[in-house]
Design a protein around this motif. Sequence first.
Motif, PDB file in Angstrom:
ATOM      1  N   THR A 192      45.218  35.606  29.748  1.00 48.13           N
ATOM      2  CA  THR A 192      44.875  35.770  31.441  1.00 48.13           C
ATOM      3  C   THR A 192      43.516  35.977  31.641  1.00 48.13           C
ATOM      4  OG1 THR A 192      45.526  37.993  31.342  1.00 48.13           O
ATOM      5  CG2 THR A 192      47.287  36.462  32.242  1.00 48.13           C
ATOM      6  N   ASN A 193      42.653  36.495  30.587  1.00 45.57           N
ATOM      7  CA  ASN A 193      41.109  36.821  30.727  1.00 45.57           C
ATOM      8  C   ASN A 193      40.215  35.361  31.384  1.00 45.57           C
ATOM      9  OD1 ASN A 193      38.281  36.772  29.519  1.00 45.57           O
ATOM     10  ND2 ASN A 193      39.194  38.813  30.221  1.00 45.57           N
ATOM     11  N   GLU A 194      39.812  35.806  32.480  1.00 46.57           N
ATOM     12  CA  GLU A 194      39.364  34.393  33.204  1.00 46.57           C
ATOM     13  C   GLU A 194      37.968  33.919  32.379  1.00 46.57           C
ATOM     14  OE1 GLU A 194      39.387  37.826  34.180  1.00 46.57           O
ATOM     15  OE2 GLU A 194      37.376  38.088  35.344  1.00 46.57           O
TER      16      GLU A 194
ATOM     17  N   THR B 188      41.538  36.815  37.396  1.00 48.21           N
ATOM     18  CA  THR B 188      41.014  37.048  38.768  1.00 48.21           C
ATOM     19  C   THR B 188      42.135  36.889  39.879  1.00 48.21           C
ATOM     20  OG1 THR B 188      40.947  34.411  38.320  1.00 48.21           O
ATOM     21  CG2 THR B 188      38.718  35.925  38.350  1.00 48.21           C
ATOM     22  N   VAL B 189      43.117  36.333  39.293  1.00 45.58           N
ATOM     23  CA  VAL B 189      44.452  36.204  40.254  1.00 45.58           C
ATOM     24  C   VAL B 189      45.600  37.734  40.026  1.00 45.58           C
ATOM     25  CG1 VAL B 189      46.464  35.127  40.896  1.00 45.58           C
ATOM     26  CG2 VAL B 189      44.611  33.970  40.203  1.00 45.58           C
ATOM     27  N   GLN B 190      45.569  37.917  38.701  1.00 44.49           N
ATOM     28  CA  GLN B 190      46.604  38.940  38.405  1.00 44.49           C
ATOM     29  C   GLN B 190      45.974  40.456  38.893  1.00 44.49           C
ATOM     30  OE1 GLN B 190      49.358  40.414  34.925  1.00 44.49           O
ATOM     31  NE2 GLN B 190      47.694  39.570  33.938  1.00 44.49           N
ATOM     32  N   GLY B 191      44.962  40.808  38.586  1.00 39.98           N
ATOM     33  CA  GLY B 191      44.256  41.875  39.011  1.00 39.98           C
ATOM     34  C   GLY B 191      44.491  42.333  40.648  1.00 39.98           C
ATOM     35  N   PRO B 192      43.827  41.286  41.285  1.00 45.12           N
ATOM     36  CA  PRO B 192      43.968  41.181  42.817  1.00 45.12           C
ATOM     37  C   PRO B 192      45.308  41.268  43.290  1.00 45.12           C
ATOM     38  CG  PRO B 192      42.098  39.731  42.170  1.00 45.12           C
ATOM     39  CD  PRO B 192      43.008  39.890  40.880  1.00 45.12           C
ATOM     40  N   ALA B 193      46.247  40.489  42.779  1.00 45.38           N
ATOM     41  CA  ALA B 193      47.707  40.602  42.882  1.00 45.38           C
ATOM     42  C   ALA B 193      48.055  41.792  43.065  1.00 45.38           C
ATOM     43  CB  ALA B 193      48.448  39.651  42.276  1.00 45.38           C
ATOM     44  N   MET B 194      47.874  42.772  42.266  1.00 47.88           N
ATOM     45  CA  MET B 194      48.618  44.218  42.242  1.00 47.88           C
ATOM     46  C   MET B 194      47.761  45.053  43.192  1.00 47.88           C
ATOM     47  SD  MET B 194      50.945  46.232  41.530  1.00 47.88           S
ATOM     48  CE  MET B 194      51.813  46.043  39.868  1.00 47.88           C
TER      49      MET B 194
ATOM     50  N   ASN C 186      38.828  43.245  37.820  1.00 44.34           N
ATOM     51  CA  ASN C 186      39.212  42.403  38.708  1.00 44.34           C
ATOM     52  C   ASN C 186      40.226  43.028  39.956  1.00 44.34           C
ATOM     53  OD1 ASN C 186      38.121  39.807  38.556  1.00 44.34           O
ATOM     54  ND2 ASN C 186      39.194  39.735  36.653  1.00 44.34           N
ATOM     55  N   PHE C 187      40.825  44.172  39.536  1.00 47.95           N
ATOM     56  CA  PHE C 187      41.704  45.015  40.391  1.00 47.95           C
ATOM     57  C   PHE C 187      40.760  45.842  41.155  1.00 47.95           C
ATOM     58  CE2 PHE C 187      43.364  48.962  41.151  1.00 47.95           C
ATOM     59  CZ  PHE C 187      44.763  48.642  41.635  1.00 47.95           C
ATOM     60  N   VAL C 188      39.937  46.414  40.860  1.00 44.65           N
ATOM     61  CA  VAL C 188      38.972  47.319  41.461  1.00 44.65           C
ATOM     62  C   VAL C 188      37.914  46.528  42.488  1.00 44.65           C
ATOM     63  CG1 VAL C 188      36.919  48.857  41.611  1.00 44.65           C
ATOM     64  CG2 VAL C 188      38.618  49.097  39.425  1.00 44.65           C
ATOM     65  N   LYS C 189      37.641  45.370  42.158  1.00 45.50           N
ATOM     66  CA  LYS C 189      36.815  44.485  43.081  1.00 45.50           C
ATOM     67  C   LYS C 189      37.585  44.252  44.511  1.00 45.50           C
ATOM     68  CE  LYS C 189      34.480  41.950  39.890  1.00 45.50           C
ATOM     69  NZ  LYS C 189      34.593  40.672  39.171  1.00 45.50           N
TER      70      LYS C 189
ATOM     71  N   MET D   8      57.578  52.693  38.494  1.00 46.69           N
ATOM     72  CA  MET D   8      56.647  51.689  38.054  1.00 46.69           C
ATOM     73  C   MET D   8      56.457  50.214  38.301  1.00 46.69           C
ATOM     74  SD  MET D   8      57.212  53.688  34.097  1.00 46.69           S
ATOM     75  CE  MET D   8      56.233  52.529  33.071  1.00 46.69           C
ATOM     76  N   TYR D   9      55.566  49.676  38.260  1.00 43.34           N
ATOM     77  CA  TYR D   9      55.266  48.370  38.813  1.00 43.34           C
ATOM     78  C   TYR D   9      54.269  47.259  37.804  1.00 43.34           C
ATOM     79  CZ  TYR D   9      57.116  50.359  42.952  1.00 43.34           C
ATOM     80  OH  TYR D   9      57.866  51.195  43.855  1.00 43.34           O
ATOM     81  N   PHE D  10      54.751  46.060  37.479  1.00 40.67           N
ATOM     82  CA  PHE D  10      53.700  45.194  36.878  1.00 40.67           C
ATOM     83  C   PHE D  10      53.657  43.790  37.497  1.00 40.67           C
ATOM     84  CE2 PHE D  10      57.380  44.274  34.159  1.00 40.67           C
ATOM     85  CZ  PHE D  10      57.291  42.976  33.828  1.00 40.67           C
ATOM     86  N   THR D  11      52.445  43.285  37.157  1.00 37.71           N
ATOM     87  CA  THR D  11      52.657  41.872  37.573  1.00 37.71           C
ATOM     88  C   THR D  11      52.632  40.844  36.553  1.00 37.71           C
ATOM     89  OG1 THR D  11      50.096  42.174  37.175  1.00 37.71           O
ATOM     90  CG2 THR D  11      50.913  41.882  39.600  1.00 37.71           C
TER      91      THR D  11
END
Lengths: 351, 426
Positions: B150-152, B184-190, B219-222, B307-310
């Motif tokens: 998944t790394n962009e 770039t999709v996975q981090g923002p999705a969570m 990506n999550f933090v952004k 607990m949650y994951f994408t």
Amino acid sequence: MVSSVANARTRLLAGSRGKLLNATLFLIIAIAVIILATKVATLGPAYFVQILVYGLANGSIFALIALGYTMVYGIVELINFAHGDVFTLGGFISLWLLPTFGVTEGGSVSGAGLILPLLAILVISMVACAVVNVTIERVAYRPLRHAPRLTPLITAVGMSFVLEGVMYLWRGPFNLHYPNVLPTAGIELGGANGPAIGFKDLAVIAIAIVLMVALSLFVERTKLGKAMRATAQDRDAAQLMGIDINRTIAATFFIGALLAGAGGMIFGLYYNTITFDQGFTAGLVAFTAAVFGGIGNIQGAALGGLVIGMIQSLSDGYFDTAWTQVLIFAILVLVLVFRPTGILGMRVPEK
Amino acid sequence: MQKRWLSMTAVLTAIALVAAACGGGGTSGTTSTPSGAAATTAATAVGEVIIASDLPTSGADASSGLPTQNGAAFAIAQTKSYKGITITFKPFDDTVNGVHDPQKGAQNVQQMLSDPKVIAMVGPFNSNVARAEIPIANQGPLAMMSPANTNECLTQTFPYCDPQPAALRPTGKNNYFRIAAPDTVQGPAMADYIIKTLKLTKVAVFSDNETFGKGVADNFVKRLTATGGVLTNRSDFDWKTTNDFKPFINAAKAAGAQAIYAGATSATKACIVRSQMQGILDVPFTGPDGIGDDQCLKDSGSNTANMYFTNAAGDAAQNPDAASIVAAFKQAYPKASDLGAYTFPAYDCAFILVDAIKRAIDAAGGKVPTRQQVIDAVQATSGLKGTVGTYAFDANGDPKSATMAFWASKGTPAVWTFQSQFSVGQ
């Protein structure tokens, strides 16, 4: 030999170059302390206390491992690389025993009912580790006692791999979850959202202190302890005085591993995770602690362990964990350069 | 004395042999599978092609790697031959001491290249392994099809990428494809899920400092900070030497964190943090697909609620068209641990490759196609329906559309339970 080199080194450092080096060291420490102080000031005193408590608990575990290194070095001048893995073995054996004694996470045994089974498991794990360590000494070190110094060092590395291999085969390479059975409650500092000193932290520190006091009483007060000190000082003279050298050395390995085994179980209870190869890093850090305090020196190892544990927690808490290992091993290098005999001085036989 | 030396030499030789046997485990040929993936009919064959896989299938990573391999093996077993050319499966293992290893992955790819029958591969699983493998496979060139990377930065050019995707492709042509949505999709999705669904804003973030973990955390933090969330504190752990996560947890608590985001995987101790949070900080624990396995639930001890994951791929169970394939798979692989979050994505990867190889065979006039012909056929894939998506690829090798799913831990003992999913166009 070792200490004459050390003495020469100390004399050398007394010269102008030594002053310069000492000044540099002082400057480095001063800068680190100033940065730390500003960070401490911004994050508040309660957090600082919290980190200190973690540091004490961390340090207690390192101290327990470091004692084994230092005792063995003091008596046979061998760095027992397998010691870190004996520590891991303590965790594995106790993890295996926990369900046998009915102790499971969220299980029926809890509160005060935990004390007896946990103590029993602690004692069995300690003794099992001690027996393993004495066996290692008998099989891998004793036949090489008069061989060149490098030879037993290599068998020690070999024994370390053997132990890691056995634990790998036993439980696999996974991070094993170690049940979180100690009460999670604690003394709260600064309200419900503030830091708290956990019962867990206190228990770890208390067990370590009890074991270390027992060890120092044993070495100071008993006949066997006296024999150990005599053997460390001059093996041949001790033998002439009628001390059974082999038995004394075996006893040293036995006691060192008792402490390491206890450390292994406490590590599991405290961090809730163990891996077959954790002994490698933990062993290196504990060895650094032993050198820091002055290898061969029992009080030095305890002090070194606490200081290194404290540095680790301060670095984790105020800087970044990425820097922690760098800091610890930088300290090893600095100590070896500026004070080869450690903070409290080496206790090795004069030869 | 001589006798002793002899016996010592014998012992050493024996140890060396055992070590060699263990080390070579990943490359020792085709693993037999329940449905007989490797069955060949040599009598009528005019040729043979091999689809290899490179996945972490032993040690700590096996909990996610093996179910993935099962999916690929099962898909290839569906098509034993095409126009007289047999298609077989050959799995490789990229773990060293139980953990995925980029160098080992690179060696595996070199082995694949040395076997002229290998014309495509499924994998790898981990982004840092992909980074090491792409340049080698690129010079083959060998088509790579990853179910889980998944790394962009593997496919897309961003200023912060090091190395840039172009540097990974020395020939200048692309040979790498994937079906998972990038980080770039996975981090923002969570980040969206925490703010909109869980209705929380203050999040503490840690990562394992690996290609994947740190990237997805960034990506999550952004997204979090761009949409009104607050980053309370962040640590990038050296996971191999860190066991004490309490200072991080306490810093999060002191800063009032309402959730934790783990840019890490179960194999890099992500869920040890969950276990150590017990009694200190009781807030939801979230992470990427790397924590969506059994190992994570085990590591969390009794602290498994909330607990949650994408998952960077859809759930095959949500697709009614895939029901018969799912049922057939469960018959061939009956154990619960045979099936993981990336089993059907891997099935789809192998399915895409088989489809491409068939077209390449046609294009080559019924002969064994070249590796480049297979790559071209994969690139030309269009509207192919798999179990968890419909596939077509852009010039970077990314899927033109992908699915992102949310899973949560439910019940005691906790199991990962599907929550919702959405489609993303690139």
